[in-house]
Design an enzyme around this catalytic site. Structure first.
Site, PDB file in Angstrom:
ATOM      1  N   CYS A   1       0.875  -1.177   0.000  1.00 51.44           N
ATOM      2  CA  CYS A   1       0.000   0.000   0.000  1.00 51.44           C
ATOM      3  C   CYS A   1       0.907   1.220   0.000  1.00 51.44           C
ATOM      4  CB  CYS A   1      -0.907  -0.006   1.235  1.00 51.44           C
ATOM      5  SG  CYS A   1      -1.971   1.463   1.356  1.00 51.44           S
TER       6      CYS A   1
ATOM      7  N   GLU B   1      -3.529   0.980  -6.098  1.00 51.68           N
ATOM      8  CA  GLU B   1      -2.581  -0.091  -6.364  1.00 51.68           C
ATOM      9  C   GLU B   1      -2.348  -0.157  -7.862  1.00 51.68           C
ATOM     10  OE1 GLU B   1       0.118  -1.593  -5.565  1.00 51.68           O
ATOM     11  OE2 GLU B   1      -0.872  -2.242  -3.716  1.00 51.68           O
TER      12      GLU B   1
END
Length: 237
Positions: free
Chosen positions: A2, A109
């Site tokens: 992340c 992402e």
């Protein structure tokens, strides 16, 4: 992993179900492109009071352990693998005593498609905040005097685990998601069964992951200087 996230709301709008007792005075404004070393709001339970006081505080993204000589180490410690925490000196102490929840609206992402990285925005379908498991540390800047309010720096890292379901087709790692019940247990600084709490959160994360939506977004998100609501909008086919 992340490496970027979104906080579209501020203050108590982030954490209503977590029942925060105290909100810090310097909470950051909403941001649509939070990157490592930036400031974000985290929730922690301070054990300095009895019972512990739940606080929403501004913190720097990238964990800086108390023994660090400077803040540079934090730039590399914005994520921590949940399955390796007890083996890493940087995270071991925080796992035992300083656990946090990072409330976000969603995160970005990048999916590798034929050698090209395509950004996706991953978020709750119902628009509610998403809670990520984290750890925090306080670091003392020894170059600043005892009367300097900036002598203490609060920092955090976000835990990750193997991706599952449709998120696994985007990246092989995902944040460790928490539902409110697991968030309460995770924050409790008095627990003596941290491993059990962590394992329960890891086991519950797949069900939360299945509730998330994702869509492709503009590559503009790759530039940290870009920060606007348009970043989370789906790209047109």
């Amino acid at each position: 992993m992340c490496g970027r996230f979104v906080v579209a709301s501020a203050g108590s709008d982030l954490v209503g179900v977590l029942r925060v007792d105290v909100e810090g005075d310097d909470l950051p404004a909403p941001s649509f492109n939070v990157a490592p070393t930036a400031t974000a709001a985290i929730v922690l339970d301070s054990a300095k009071t009895e019972p512990p006081t739940r606080r929403l505080e501004a913190a720097r993204w990238g964990l800086i352990p108390s023994w660090a000589k400077d803040t540079k180490v934090g730039a590399r410690a914005f994520n921590a693998r949940a399955e390796e925490l007890e083996d890493k000196p940087m995270f071991r102490s925080a796992l035992e005593k300083r656990r946090a929840v990072v409330p976000v609206s969603g995160y970005y992402e990048w999916k590798n498609v034929d050698g090209t990285k395509i950004p996706h925005y991953i978020h709750p379908a119902d628009g509610e905040p998403l809670f990520l498991a984290g750890l925090y540390e306080w670091w003392r800047d020894k170059t600043k005097g005892d009367d300097d309010p900036e002598r203490w720096l609060l920092s955090f890292t976000i835990l990750t685990r193997d991706s599952i379901g449709h998120l696994g087709s985007i990246h092989d790692r995902m944040p460790l998601f928490l539902d409110p019940d697991h968030a309460d247990a995770w924050l409790d600084p008095t627990t003596d069964n941290v491993r059990d709490v962590l394992d329960a959160a890891i086991d519950a994360a797949p069900a939360l992951a299945d509730t998330l939506d994702d869509h492709e977004v503009s590559k503009d998100v790759g530039n940290v200087r870009n920060n606007s609501p348009e970043l989370i909008e789906p790209v047109e086919a």
